[in-house]
Design an enzyme around this catalytic site. Structure first.
Site, short mmCIF file in Angstrom:
data_model
loop_
_atom_site.label_atom_id
_atom_site.label_comp_id
_atom_site.label_asym_id
_atom_site.label_seq_id
_atom_site.Cartn_x
_atom_site.Cartn_y
_atom_site.Cartn_z
N CYS A 40 3.27 54.80 17.05
CA CYS A 40 3.08 56.27 17.53
C CYS A 40 1.62 56.55 17.32
CB CYS A 40 3.98 57.18 16.48
SG CYS A 40 3.66 58.91 16.36
N HIS A 41 1.12 57.58 17.90
CA HIS A 41 -0.26 57.79 17.77
C HIS A 41 -0.69 58.09 16.29
CE1 HIS A 41 -3.84 59.62 19.99
NE2 HIS A 41 -4.04 60.11 18.56
N THR A 42 0.21 58.57 15.48
CA THR A 42 0.02 58.97 14.08
C THR A 42 -0.14 57.61 13.39
OG1 THR A 42 1.56 61.00 14.14
CG2 THR A 42 0.92 59.93 12.02
N HIS A 62 6.56 53.88 11.24
CA HIS A 62 7.52 54.95 11.01
C HIS A 62 8.51 55.32 12.01
CE1 HIS A 62 4.16 57.36 13.00
NE2 HIS A 62 5.12 57.87 13.38
N GLU A 63 8.69 54.33 13.06
CA GLU A 63 9.38 54.72 14.33
C GLU A 63 10.46 53.70 14.56
OE1 GLU A 63 7.93 57.24 17.61
OE2 GLU A 63 8.01 55.30 18.19
N CYS A 92 17.74 65.21 1.58
CA CYS A 92 18.37 64.88 0.21
C CYS A 92 19.44 65.80 -0.06
CB CYS A 92 17.63 64.97 -1.08
SG CYS A 92 17.21 66.61 -1.31
N CYS A 95 17.41 69.34 -2.72
CA CYS A 95 16.06 70.01 -3.25
C CYS A 95 16.14 71.45 -2.44
CB CYS A 95 15.14 69.29 -2.57
SG CYS A 95 14.47 69.56 -1.01
N CYS A 98 15.85 71.84 1.13
CA CYS A 98 16.96 71.40 1.99
C CYS A 98 17.94 72.75 1.87
CB CYS A 98 17.64 70.32 1.52
SG CYS A 98 16.92 68.59 2.05
N CYS A 106 12.10 68.29 3.61
CA CYS A 106 12.78 67.90 2.37
C CYS A 106 11.64 67.36 1.51
CB CYS A 106 13.77 66.81 2.39
SG CYS A 106 14.43 65.81 0.91
N ARG A 110 8.58 63.56 -1.44
CA ARG A 110 7.33 63.88 -0.72
C ARG A 110 6.07 63.41 -1.55
NH1 ARG A 110 3.47 63.16 1.48
NH2 ARG A 110 2.65 64.37 3.36
N CYS A 169 10.85 58.91 15.67
CA CYS A 169 9.73 59.82 15.68
C CYS A 169 9.69 60.55 17.10
CB CYS A 169 8.36 59.29 15.33
SG CYS A 169 6.88 60.38 15.24
N ARG A 363 5.00 54.74 25.27
CA ARG A 363 5.56 54.07 24.06
C ARG A 363 5.55 52.43 24.15
NH1 ARG A 363 4.24 57.49 20.99
NH2 ARG A 363 5.52 58.09 19.23
N1 LIG Z 1 4.12 66.89 14.05
C1 LIG Z 1 4.76 65.78 14.13
O1 LIG Z 1 5.95 65.69 13.37
C2 LIG Z 1 4.21 64.85 14.89
C3 LIG Z 1 2.98 64.67 15.45
N2 LIG Z 1 2.47 63.63 16.11
C4 LIG Z 1 1.05 63.88 16.69
O2 LIG Z 1 1.34 64.51 18.01
C5 LIG Z 1 0.02 63.96 18.76
C6 LIG Z 1 0.58 63.29 20.00
O3 LIG Z 1 1.02 62.20 19.99
P1 LIG Z 1 1.19 61.13 21.01
O4 LIG Z 1 2.04 61.84 22.09
O5 LIG Z 1 2.06 59.90 20.42
O6 LIG Z 1 -0.18 60.78 21.82
P2 LIG Z 1 -0.60 60.18 23.04
O7 LIG Z 1 -1.93 59.67 22.73
O8 LIG Z 1 0.49 59.53 23.61
O9 LIG Z 1 -0.87 61.44 23.89
C7 LIG Z 1 -1.82 62.31 23.67
C8 LIG Z 1 -2.09 62.82 25.22
O10 LIG Z 1 -2.91 64.20 25.27
C9 LIG Z 1 -3.80 63.85 26.36
N3 LIG Z 1 -4.97 64.64 25.86
C10 LIG Z 1 -6.03 64.23 25.14
N4 LIG Z 1 -7.02 65.15 25.00
C11 LIG Z 1 -6.80 66.23 25.69
C12 LIG Z 1 -7.24 67.38 26.31
N5 LIG Z 1 -8.38 67.79 25.33
N6 LIG Z 1 -6.58 68.03 26.73
C13 LIG Z 1 -5.39 67.87 27.27
N7 LIG Z 1 -4.68 66.62 27.10
C14 LIG Z 1 -5.58 65.69 26.55
C15 LIG Z 1 -4.06 62.43 26.56
O11 LIG Z 1 -4.36 62.17 27.70
C16 LIG Z 1 -2.63 61.83 26.07
O12 LIG Z 1 -1.94 61.79 27.44
C17 LIG Z 1 -0.66 63.21 17.80
O13 LIG Z 1 -1.68 63.79 17.12
C18 LIG Z 1 0.29 62.68 16.74
O14 LIG Z 1 -0.43 62.26 15.66
C19 LIG Z 1 3.16 62.78 16.58
C20 LIG Z 1 4.69 62.57 15.98
C21 LIG Z 1 5.10 63.40 15.17
N1 LIG Z 2 -0.87 62.69 6.39
C1 LIG Z 2 -1.42 63.86 7.06
C2 LIG Z 2 -0.46 64.51 7.77
C3 LIG Z 2 0.42 63.41 8.89
C4 LIG Z 2 1.36 64.48 9.45
O1 LIG Z 2 1.26 65.60 9.74
N2 LIG Z 2 2.72 64.14 9.65
C5 LIG Z 2 3.68 64.54 10.26
C6 LIG Z 2 4.56 63.62 11.18
S1 LIG Z 2 3.27 62.91 12.18
C7 LIG Z 2 4.50 61.58 12.86
O2 LIG Z 2 4.07 60.99 13.54
C8 LIG Z 2 4.80 65.50 9.11
O3 LIG Z 2 5.87 65.26 9.30
N3 LIG Z 2 3.91 65.95 8.30
C9 LIG Z 2 4.83 66.53 7.36
C10 LIG Z 2 4.51 65.92 6.18
O4 LIG Z 2 5.02 66.48 5.12
O5 LIG Z 2 3.81 64.88 6.14
C11 LIG Z 2 -2.24 64.59 6.33
O6 LIG Z 2 -2.55 64.67 5.16
O7 LIG Z 2 -3.00 65.54 7.03
ZN LIG Z 3 5.15 59.37 14.80
ZN LIG Z 4 15.64 67.80 0.13
#
Ligand SMILES: NC(=O)C1=CN([C@@H]2O[C@H](COP(=O)(O)OP(=O)(O)OC[C@H]3O[C@@H](n4cnc5c(N)ncnc54)[C@H](O)[C@@H]3O)[C@@H](O)[C@H]2O)C=CC1
Ligand SMILES: N[C@@H](CCC(=O)N[C@@H](CSC=O)C(=O)NCC(=O)O)C(=O)O
Ligand SMILES: [Zn+2]
Ligand SMILES: [Zn+2]
Length: 368
Positions: A40-42, A62-63, A92, A95, A98, A106, A110, A169, A363
């Protein structure tokens, strides 16, 4: 026991394949043989050094998906042979978070998880007697890993590991943000910024719930074809328009009902908020921005009814929702296969990172 893992020794350096010592599961813990893991990008974000919680040496990843090999004392819900998906957001069910029913975040483990440790504040991984840190409570870039029981979703045994690992993920994050966080309704207009491994799943989720216009925005024109296949109705390349916000407002006759930022770029987060409809538009931040980054907009944007929300792991409660999402895949309701553009052995994991950084993969999945 000994196992093999891709170790991140320091930020910015390629991962190194090592033989690692892994201690067995303690109370409430489970030893899992990982069969496949997405990149993953993360993982790259942390490896790059941009993550304030990034610590080294660590085993990232993480995936994943795998099989339970052993359980520690007190583990009641899992047994040897069960198929599982590790959860970086555990559930869990006890907590405050949850029990609130208001969040999936949760907090039971953490604090230690963020320090790269198991809940008893120690690591199970070591090399030559020196501890190696866990990552996001999962460390799926290892053939075997130890995970708390509350951070494992039990899944059906006929689901292919090399596909459903992505539910750990990206799939859940994208589809979940639409269904669980935004609760997008049929007929809504949706704008998706960033059409990578997350954004394409947002598009897939928007299509599932019957959204009307689904507008994809990406600077990489090569993303257009795949996005259309998953339900995108309109594409905007920010490099080809004067103003992305105006372009979305025009296409939707006033603004998107919902927008999703799937990049981690704070300038784009502003655009994503400001392209939503006056009075009710919601913008969901999914992208993870670098340490210290801040978002800004005119408060007037919020005064006039636009809302900013965030979504982690799609708002999904992992042990409850992940097995359901696996069922959706097995029933043909969601498409994962086409998003997995590359499959690699562990030895080639750094190639997977390069493909992602060059925008060539959606991916890449490591199959053990
Ligand atoms: N909140 C959450 O739970 C999660 C957050 N993430 C985050 O989500 C984000 C995306 O992850 P992925 O899709 O795996 O990344 P990725 O790299 O596969 O996709 C990002 C896309 O954004 C495009 N892009 C880059 N700059 C741009 C701009 N200025 N304007 C328009 N498009 C632009 C790229 O061309 C690419 O297609 C990352 O920051 C990742 O860390 C990932 C998983 C879970
Ligand atoms: N460690 C980072 C924060 C990273 C982050 O926001 N992670 C997401 C999942 S991204 C998955 O690919 C998330 O679930 N955040 C909630 C959490 O509790 O971490 C930082 O410290 O900025
Ligand atoms: Zn991820
Ligand atoms: Zn919990």
């Amino acid at each position: 026991m000994k196992t093999q893992a891709a170790v991140a020794w320091k930020s910015g350096a390629p991962l190194s394949i090592e033989t690692v010592d892994l201690e067995g599961p303690r109370a409430g813990e489970v030893l899992v043989e990982i069969k496949a893991t997405g990149i993953c990008h993360t993982d790259w974000y942390t490896l790059s050094g941009a993550d304030p919680e990034g610590i080294f040496p660590a085993i990232l990843g993480h995936e994943g998906a795998g099989i339970v090999v052993d359980v520690g004392p007190g583990v009641a819900t899992l047994k040897k042979g069960d198929h599982v998906i590790p959860l970086y957001t555990p559930e869990c069910r006890q907590c405050k978070f949850c029990l609130s029913r208001k969040t999936n975040l949760c907090q039971q483990i953490r604090a230690t998880q963020g320090r790269g440790l198991m809940p008893d504040a120690t690591s199970r991984f070591s090399i030559r007697g020196k501890p190696v840190f866990h990552y996001m409570g999962t460390s799926t870039f290892a053939r075997h890993t130890v995970v708390p029981e509350i951070a494992l979703a039990k899944i059906r045994e006929d689901a292919p590991f090399d596909k459903v690992c992505y539910i750990g993920c990206g799939v859940t994050t994208g589809i979940g943000a639409v269904i669980f966080t935004a609760k997008v309704e049929a007929g809504a207009n949706v704008a998706v910024f960033g059409l990578g491994g997350i954004g394409l799943n947002v598009i897939q989720g928007a299509k599932m719930v019957g959204a009307d216009k689904i507008i994809g925005i990406d600077i990489n024109p090569a993303r257009q074809e795949m996005a259309r296949k998953f339900g995108m109705t309109h594409f905007i390349n920010p490099k080809e328009v004067d103003n992305v916000v105006d372009a979305v407002v025009q296409l939707t006759g006033g603004g998107a009902d919902y927008s999703f930022e799937c990049i981690g770029n704070t300038q784009v987060m502003r655009q994503a908020l400001e392209c939503t409809h006056k009075g009710w538009g919601q913008s969901i931040i999914i992208g993870v921005a670098e340490a210290g980054a801040e978002i800004s907009t005119r408060p007037f944007q919020l005064v006039t009814g636009r809302q900013w929300k965030g979504s982690a792991f799609g708002g999904a409660r992992g042990r409850t929702d992940v097995p359901r999402i696996v069922d959706w895949y097995m029933d043909g309701k969601i498409n994962i296969n086409d998003l997995i553009t590359h499959t690699l052995p562990l030895e080639k994991i750094n190639d997977g990172f390069e493909l992602m950084k060059r925008g060539e993969s959606i991916r890449a999945v490591v199959v053990y």
